[in-house]
Scaffold this active site. Sequence first.
Site, short mmCIF file in Angstrom:
data_model
loop_
_atom_site.label_atom_id
_atom_site.label_comp_id
_atom_site.label_asym_id
_atom_site.label_seq_id
_atom_site.Cartn_x
_atom_site.Cartn_y
_atom_site.Cartn_z
N HIS A 34 141.10 120.49 55.55
CA HIS A 34 140.94 121.82 54.97
C HIS A 34 141.42 122.94 55.89
O HIS A 34 140.68 123.85 56.27
CB HIS A 34 139.55 122.08 54.39
CG HIS A 34 138.37 121.68 55.24
ND1 HIS A 34 138.15 122.21 56.46
CD2 HIS A 34 137.35 120.83 55.00
CE1 HIS A 34 137.03 121.71 56.95
NE2 HIS A 34 136.54 120.87 56.10
N HIS A 55 124.72 114.27 57.64
CA HIS A 55 125.44 115.49 57.29
C HIS A 55 125.97 115.34 55.87
O HIS A 55 126.55 114.31 55.53
CB HIS A 55 126.59 115.63 58.30
CG HIS A 55 127.44 116.84 58.19
ND1 HIS A 55 127.03 118.01 57.59
CD2 HIS A 55 128.70 117.07 58.65
CE1 HIS A 55 128.02 118.90 57.68
NE2 HIS A 55 129.04 118.35 58.31
N GLU A 95 128.42 116.95 54.41
CA GLU A 95 129.86 117.12 54.19
C GLU A 95 130.49 115.77 53.81
O GLU A 95 130.18 114.74 54.42
CB GLU A 95 130.54 117.73 55.43
CG GLU A 95 131.92 118.25 55.09
CD GLU A 95 132.53 119.21 56.13
OE1 GLU A 95 132.01 119.31 57.25
OE2 GLU A 95 133.55 119.84 55.77
N ASP A 141 133.10 114.07 54.24
CA ASP A 141 133.78 113.12 55.14
C ASP A 141 132.78 112.12 55.73
O ASP A 141 133.19 111.07 56.24
CB ASP A 141 134.57 113.84 56.24
CG ASP A 141 133.77 114.87 57.00
OD1 ASP A 141 132.86 115.49 56.41
OD2 ASP A 141 134.05 115.09 58.19
N HIS A 146 127.42 121.79 62.08
CA HIS A 146 127.88 123.10 61.71
C HIS A 146 127.51 123.49 60.26
O HIS A 146 127.98 124.52 59.77
CB HIS A 146 129.41 123.18 61.89
CG HIS A 146 130.15 122.25 60.96
ND1 HIS A 146 131.13 122.70 60.11
CD2 HIS A 146 130.03 120.94 60.70
CE1 HIS A 146 131.62 121.71 59.40
NE2 HIS A 146 130.97 120.61 59.76
N ASP A 186 129.07 115.19 63.78
CA ASP A 186 130.22 116.02 64.15
C ASP A 186 130.23 116.42 65.63
O ASP A 186 131.30 116.62 66.21
CB ASP A 186 130.25 117.30 63.30
CG ASP A 186 130.86 117.08 61.92
OD1 ASP A 186 131.65 116.12 61.75
OD2 ASP A 186 130.55 117.85 61.01
N TYR A 232 138.59 120.38 68.30
CA TYR A 232 137.55 120.22 67.28
C TYR A 232 136.49 121.30 67.44
O TYR A 232 136.09 121.96 66.47
CB TYR A 232 136.93 118.82 67.42
CG TYR A 232 136.04 118.46 66.26
CD1 TYR A 232 136.55 117.73 65.19
CD2 TYR A 232 134.72 118.86 66.21
CE1 TYR A 232 135.74 117.42 64.11
CE2 TYR A 232 133.91 118.56 65.15
CZ TYR A 232 134.44 117.82 64.10
OH TYR A 232 133.63 117.54 63.02
N HIS A 272 133.33 111.38 64.50
CA HIS A 272 134.81 111.36 64.44
C HIS A 272 135.36 110.97 65.81
O HIS A 272 134.84 111.40 66.84
CB HIS A 272 135.38 112.75 64.12
CG HIS A 272 134.98 113.30 62.79
ND1 HIS A 272 135.46 112.81 61.59
CD2 HIS A 272 134.16 114.32 62.46
CE1 HIS A 272 134.95 113.52 60.59
NE2 HIS A 272 134.15 114.43 61.09
FE1 FEO Z 1 131.20 118.59 59.02
FE2 FEO Z 1 132.83 115.79 59.91
O1 FEO Z 1 131.98 116.96 58.75
#
Ligand code: FEO
Length: 391
Positions: free
Chosen positions: A27, A81, A83, A85, A147, A166, A194, A225
């Site tokens: 994104h 989380h 989100e 991903d 975040h 994250d 990042y 990640h």
């Molecule tokens: Fe905030 Fe890796 O997602």
Amino acid sequence: MNNYKAIQISENIFWTGAVDWLMRNFHGYETSRGSSYNAYLILDEKITLIDTAKITFTDELLARISSVVEPAKIDVIVSSHVEPDHSGALREIAALAPQAEIITTNPNGLKGLTARYGKLNYHAVKAGDEISIGKRTLKFVPTPMLHWPDSMVTYCPEEKILFSNDAFGQHLATSMRFDDENDLDTVLREAKKYYANILMPFGKQAQTALKALGGLELRMIATGHGVLWRKHIDKILDCYKSWSAGEVEERAVVVFDSMWHSTEILARTIAEAFAARNIPAAFYDVKSTPLSDIITDVFTSKYLAVGSPTINNQMMPTIAAFLCYLIGLRPVKHKAFAFGSYGWGGQSIGLVEDELRAAGCEILLDKIRIANVPTAQQLDDIAKKISALNL
Ligand code: FEO
């Protein structure tokens, strides 16, 4: 068909995530080295999965889990989380293991997961809550706004492993899972990128989280990640301490767009003037370098000069995009100024200066506005002004 396998990272603990080798845009964040969505499977009395993966990687996730245990046998899913991903495959895993309890934060994780995936077997936790999964304990540490409001990390004291989601991660696709199996400079560079592009606005929250994690004994940080930290844990913790405090170096970044090279000539003069003061200066034409890379450099550089010619009474749209991104990331401790050439009007330079103020920068030097093509005398004057700055 595929033959993905789980990778053991500790006794009876496996990495079962997915490597996104080809992703180049997250994104808007330009991910030149891809990424990974790290999930972890713990084989204990209660079989526990920590996080899932982006939905398009569900097959890879399931294959890696299945190489160790039937997904239907999962008892606990920790959703660190909301989100997608990390949570994208949650509904699919929950369908295979409907008895599994899904651990999330109260109330934000619960709200977010319910909005995305409907009613599932959620169990909401708060700071200090823990569960036993057999020989191991999982302690939950919410890290709100690190975040997203729902974000959480999980600590396993028996293993001294922090599942950090994250935090401490990198958008970095690799075949080797650990920091010491990869080029450290590349890993740190991607960790900084990042942080700069995702966590920069949340320095205070990062410092709160670091304090909460301060007393923990750590043998491994299992990120959401990129690579996991086991050899250079102190290094990444030190980086996060410095980054979250907004520490900056005596460095300058010159960012510009140019129509007919006049603003570019000004940019070159400014970069050389900083260098003449022994202050290294990075030089970015916004057309040539992704914003996410420029921001990474701006993040730890004390000085910033932003240049735009005037077009249709405005700044160049490329510079507007850069400044919009900068304002959102809320940098701290930066000193900046605007510059640019113009044919008539020349509104862009004042607009850039306004945006630098809006980004929280201290204005270091009154805006430099040059009509048409800069003369040698004007360039000398600019160099002298920078030379005379009380930095
Ligand atoms: Fe905030 Fe890796 O997602």
